[in-house]
Motif scaffolding. Structure first.
Motif, PDB file in Angstrom:
ATOM      1  N   MET A 153      35.585  61.351   3.855  1.00  0.00           N
ATOM      2  CA  MET A 153      36.108  60.913   5.146  1.00  0.00           C
ATOM      3  C   MET A 153      36.827  59.568   4.994  1.00  0.00           C
ATOM      4  SD  MET A 153      35.662  62.611   8.050  1.00  0.00           S
ATOM      5  CE  MET A 153      34.641  63.824   8.872  1.00  0.00           C
ATOM      6  N   GLY A 154      36.219  58.672   4.209  1.00  0.00           N
ATOM      7  CA  GLY A 154      36.813  57.349   3.995  1.00  0.00           C
ATOM      8  C   GLY A 154      38.126  57.440   3.239  1.00  0.00           C
ATOM      9  N   LYS A 155      38.161  58.302   2.221  1.00  0.00           N
ATOM     10  CA  LYS A 155      39.405  58.499   1.477  1.00  0.00           C
ATOM     11  C   LYS A 155      40.501  59.006   2.418  1.00  0.00           C
ATOM     12  CE  LYS A 155      39.632  58.814  -2.792  1.00  0.00           C
ATOM     13  NZ  LYS A 155      40.120  57.850  -3.821  1.00  0.00           N
ATOM     14  N   LEU A 156      40.125  59.937   3.260  1.00  0.00           N
ATOM     15  CA  LEU A 156      41.070  60.451   4.261  1.00  0.00           C
ATOM     16  C   LEU A 156      41.570  59.319   5.147  1.00  0.00           C
ATOM     17  CD1 LEU A 156      42.406  62.377   6.299  1.00  0.00           C
ATOM     18  CD2 LEU A 156      40.150  63.021   7.108  1.00  0.00           C
ATOM     19  N   MET A 157      40.638  58.495   5.606  1.00  0.00           N
ATOM     20  CA  MET A 157      41.005  57.425   6.535  1.00  0.00           C
ATOM     21  C   MET A 157      41.981  56.436   5.906  1.00  0.00           C
ATOM     22  SD  MET A 157      38.436  55.228   8.845  1.00  0.00           S
ATOM     23  CE  MET A 157      38.857  53.677   9.612  1.00  0.00           C
ATOM     24  N   HIS A 193      36.859  64.062  20.200  1.00  0.00           N
ATOM     25  CA  HIS A 193      36.723  63.063  19.123  1.00  0.00           C
ATOM     26  C   HIS A 193      35.499  63.348  18.254  1.00  0.00           C
ATOM     27  CE1 HIS A 193      33.908  61.452  21.932  1.00  0.00           C
ATOM     28  NE2 HIS A 193      34.073  60.161  21.713  1.00  0.00           N
ATOM     29  N   ASN A 240      33.501  64.507  14.778  1.00  0.00           N
ATOM     30  CA  ASN A 240      33.685  64.211  13.349  1.00  0.00           C
ATOM     31  C   ASN A 240      34.300  65.389  12.597  1.00  0.00           C
ATOM     32  OD1 ASN A 240      32.586  61.646  13.601  1.00  0.00           O
ATOM     33  ND2 ASN A 240      30.493  62.362  13.203  1.00  0.00           N
ATOM     34  N   LYS A 268      38.439  63.401  14.997  1.00  0.00           N
ATOM     35  CA  LYS A 268      38.667  62.173  14.216  1.00  0.00           C
ATOM     36  C   LYS A 268      39.464  62.426  12.931  1.00  0.00           C
ATOM     37  CE  LYS A 268      34.501  59.739  15.853  1.00  0.00           C
ATOM     38  NZ  LYS A 268      33.171  59.254  15.377  1.00  0.00           N
ATOM     39  N   PRO A 269      39.056  63.406  12.115  1.00  0.00           N
ATOM     40  CA  PRO A 269      39.875  63.637  10.918  1.00  0.00           C
ATOM     41  C   PRO A 269      41.299  64.110  11.242  1.00  0.00           C
ATOM     42  CG  PRO A 269      38.119  65.281  11.107  1.00  0.00           C
ATOM     43  CD  PRO A 269      37.833  64.220  12.108  1.00  0.00           C
ATOM     44  N   ALA A 302      43.318  61.089  11.964  1.00  0.00           N
ATOM     45  CA  ALA A 302      43.581  60.354  10.719  1.00  0.00           C
ATOM     46  C   ALA A 302      44.695  61.022   9.918  1.00  0.00           C
ATOM     47  CB  ALA A 302      42.302  60.268   9.888  1.00  0.00           C
ATOM     48  N   LEU A 313      47.974  60.234  11.505  1.00  0.00           N
ATOM     49  CA  LEU A 313      48.300  58.829  11.280  1.00  0.00           C
ATOM     50  C   LEU A 313      48.811  58.629   9.851  1.00  0.00           C
ATOM     51  CD1 LEU A 313      48.217  56.505  13.202  1.00  0.00           C
ATOM     52  CD2 LEU A 313      45.895  56.002  12.503  1.00  0.00           C
ATOM     53  N   ASN A 314      48.198  59.327   8.912  1.00  0.00           N
ATOM     54  CA  ASN A 314      48.668  59.256   7.524  1.00  0.00           C
ATOM     55  C   ASN A 314      50.105  59.752   7.388  1.00  0.00           C
ATOM     56  OD1 ASN A 314      46.259  58.227   6.628  1.00  0.00           O
ATOM     57  ND2 ASN A 314      45.448  60.202   5.933  1.00  0.00           N
ATOM     58  N   VAL A 342      43.845  59.583  20.958  1.00  0.00           N
ATOM     59  CA  VAL A 342      42.655  60.431  20.943  1.00  0.00           C
ATOM     60  C   VAL A 342      41.968  60.321  22.302  1.00  0.00           C
ATOM     61  CG1 VAL A 342      40.482  61.002  19.799  1.00  0.00           C
ATOM     62  CG2 VAL A 342      42.370  60.022  18.468  1.00  0.00           C
ATOM     63  N   PRO A 363      35.733  53.313   0.401  1.00  0.00           N
ATOM     64  CA  PRO A 363      35.845  54.593   1.128  1.00  0.00           C
ATOM     65  C   PRO A 363      34.523  55.047   1.739  1.00  0.00           C
ATOM     66  CG  PRO A 363      36.944  54.776  -0.999  1.00  0.00           C
ATOM     67  CD  PRO A 363      36.294  53.412  -0.958  1.00  0.00           C
ATOM     68  N   MET A 412      34.108  53.044   4.846  1.00  0.00           N
ATOM     69  CA  MET A 412      35.130  53.467   5.809  1.00  0.00           C
ATOM     70  C   MET A 412      34.736  54.819   6.420  1.00  0.00           C
ATOM     71  SD  MET A 412      38.019  51.778   6.405  1.00  0.00           S
ATOM     72  CE  MET A 412      39.118  50.550   5.699  1.00  0.00           C
ATOM     73  N   GLY A 413      34.219  55.713   5.576  1.00  0.00           N
ATOM     74  CA  GLY A 413      33.822  57.031   6.062  1.00  0.00           C
ATOM     75  C   GLY A 413      32.652  56.950   7.032  1.00  0.00           C
ATOM     76  N   MET A 435      33.969  55.869  10.227  1.00  0.00           N
ATOM     77  CA  MET A 435      34.709  56.939  10.900  1.00  0.00           C
ATOM     78  C   MET A 435      33.776  57.927  11.595  1.00  0.00           C
ATOM     79  SD  MET A 435      37.788  59.121   9.310  1.00  0.00           S
ATOM     80  CE  MET A 435      38.367  60.674   9.970  1.00  0.00           C
ATOM     81  N   HIS A 442      48.941  50.258  11.794  1.00  0.00           N
ATOM     82  CA  HIS A 442      47.991  51.262  11.295  1.00  0.00           C
ATOM     83  C   HIS A 442      47.607  50.986   9.838  1.00  0.00           C
ATOM     84  CE1 HIS A 442      51.616  52.854   9.664  1.00  0.00           C
ATOM     85  NE2 HIS A 442      51.376  54.126   9.743  1.00  0.00           N
ATOM     86  N   LYS A 455      43.514  50.938  11.449  1.00  0.00           N
ATOM     87  CA  LYS A 455      42.712  52.160  11.393  1.00  0.00           C
ATOM     88  C   LYS A 455      41.229  51.905  11.683  1.00  0.00           C
ATOM     89  CE  LYS A 455      45.716  54.582   8.071  1.00  0.00           C
ATOM     90  NZ  LYS A 455      45.723  55.107   6.676  1.00  0.00           N
ATOM     91  N   LEU A 470      36.889  54.082  19.149  1.00  0.00           N
ATOM     92  CA  LEU A 470      36.569  55.487  19.383  1.00  0.00           C
ATOM     93  C   LEU A 470      35.051  55.694  19.356  1.00  0.00           C
ATOM     94  CD1 LEU A 470      38.380  57.812  20.012  1.00  0.00           C
ATOM     95  CD2 LEU A 470      38.580  58.311  17.579  1.00  0.00           C
ATOM     96  N   ILE A 520      41.859  55.947  22.659  1.00  0.00           N
ATOM     97  CA  ILE A 520      42.670  55.074  21.808  1.00  0.00           C
ATOM     98  C   ILE A 520      44.033  55.672  21.478  1.00  0.00           C
ATOM     99  CG2 ILE A 520      40.672  53.978  20.689  1.00  0.00           C
ATOM    100  CD1 ILE A 520      42.278  56.052  18.351  1.00  0.00           C
TER     101      ILE A 520
END
Lengths: 287, 287
Positions: A133-137, A172, A174, A178-179, A182, A185-186, A193, B130, B133-134, B137, B172, B178, B185, B191
């Protein structure tokens, strides 16, 4: 209740899923013949919730179609957290298992978060581990949740540009909301949201070039809430006696949208196909 | 260029930072007397960028004020990735170092992402790993980035409700935008995240009950772009010959906003104070 004349606006999830499964099949054959590896997925189901059973069955059938070896681990509803973690640990160590899927929801006495974190990040087919999830964010997408990934794939397939577009995600969770946000946004979309605490949902949805709805509320989104030409993904599923309903009032919204997913036959099959892609990815990386 | 009559609308970042540092000080004394632990922070600076040097110095001074033991690791600009990772590894193992801060940006030949991932998640004072961050998230906030954390703290301090409010984040980045959006959220705000690819920024900012601007563009936000009574956090810093400017046209916007952070003296000091809180947290958890 007819959509006659608007059929070309429907995003055909089943057809896209078949296409993705065909890709997986041929990559998988290359992996088998080239490196002698047959991708393996272990599913874990705790308890006997009928809907969960059905979802697991659907995933196993997809594995069969593409040639993934699937293990079906069914634990009784009264399984303890320790027993669940111990199964996950053994699957983490099993070299024939490249990917692990823990079917949610779990019985109330178990912690899904702790269980999810116990799955080795490189076997996390669903992309729910905090590390993934963090890598995605941070924009370094590896294993990401299947539903958002499928929606991104559909946008590519239908040539819908994302960068700079106004995207609204309703819900929203998980798992989806949320993903999904993200991932948009990437790709440099402007994202909003919304969710159950949003005070004026319509103000947001009216501005959406792309709208993803994952609220689980039957026909939450009506035609007067969307922009002309919007692209709409309906992730909701409400099962009623007379059928299955999405979060979008499909018959009316399709007259205004440029593209829309039906329920069923939209986001669902694509999600399952993306899971197959993720299992393959786990197998390719893991040896 | 005067804000006379509007002083009560200014969020006093320096005062809030002092208050947070006082909290840290007394918790730290309890930790020392109770368990004999003096929290330790190791900072790593690669190269001699003057701004980065200054930021590290500011953090070390804060450590001195609250009683945190600080180590200053300065590596030459030509340091290799391996050398950097090797220092991080040794600090991960060092039991007197409870928290590690890698000052960004790194020289171009180094990978900040790989370096950040090398930091043990439980020593990640900046919350950029990460894994952390995850966790943020998915709503299980542990070590989170300092600037967003400071802004949430300021909102609490000034009794600004967040749930159900319309929040707009401009920018972002992984460092501010982010994680800031994720924290809002998690608190059930609605948001929106805007950035350089947003086609109509004003449409978004005009709807914001709370506006966080971290774009790094001097005076991007003018009075006609905000809602009456909005609460505004200005994270931007543009250094020019005649002074330091934020992303918000402070003198004019303050006449419309209900609360606003100045630049300097707003978000900056609170961010540093939150870092101290995080170091303390790392020390409390780590033994």
């Amino acid at each position: 209740m007819s959509v006659e004349g608007y059929e070309s606006r429907i995003i055909d999830g089943k057809a896209l899923a078949r296409q993705i499964e065909d890709e997986v099949k041929s990559e998988l054959e290359a992996l088998e013949s080239g490196r002698g590896i047959t991708p393996g997925l272990a599913t874990i189901l705790v308890g006997d919730d009928p809907a969960s059973r059905m979802y697991v069955r659907i995933k196993h059938r997809a594995c069969e179609r593409v040639g993934i070896r699937a293990e079906d681990h069914i634990l009784p509803a009264e399984t303890s957290q320790e027993e669940l973690i111990s199964l996950i640990d053994s699957l983490n160590k099993n070299r024939d298992v490249h990917a692990i899927l823990l079917q949610l929801p779990l019985p109330k006495h178990l912690s899904p978060q702790e269980a999810m974190e116990a799955i080795a990040p490189e076997k996390d087919a669903d992309g729910f581990h905090p590390y993934n999830m963090g890598k995605l964010m941070i924009g370094d997408e590896g294993l990401v949740p299947c539903t958002p990934h499928g929606i991104i794939r559909a946008l590519e397939e239908y040539n819908v540009p994302v960068k700079g577009k106004n995207v609204v995600v309703v819900g929203h969770s998980n798992v989806v909301g949320k993903p999904m946000a993200a991932m948009f946004l990437n790709r440099n979309a402007t994202i909003s949201v919304c969710h159950v605490f949003t005070d004026d949902l319509k103000r947001y949805t009216l501005g959406a070039d792309i709208l993803v709805v994952a609220a689980g509320v039957k026909h939450l989104i009506k035609a007067d809430m969307i922009k002309e030409e919007a692209v709409i993904f309906d992730v909701g599923i409400t099962q009623e006696k007379d059928g299955v309903y999405g979060d979008v009032d499909f018959e009316n919204v399709i007259k205004k949208a440029s593209l829309i997913t039906p329920v069923p036959g939209g986001v669902g099959p694509v999600t399952v196909a993306m899971l197959m892609k993720h299992v393959l990815k786990c197998a390719e990386k893991n040896f």
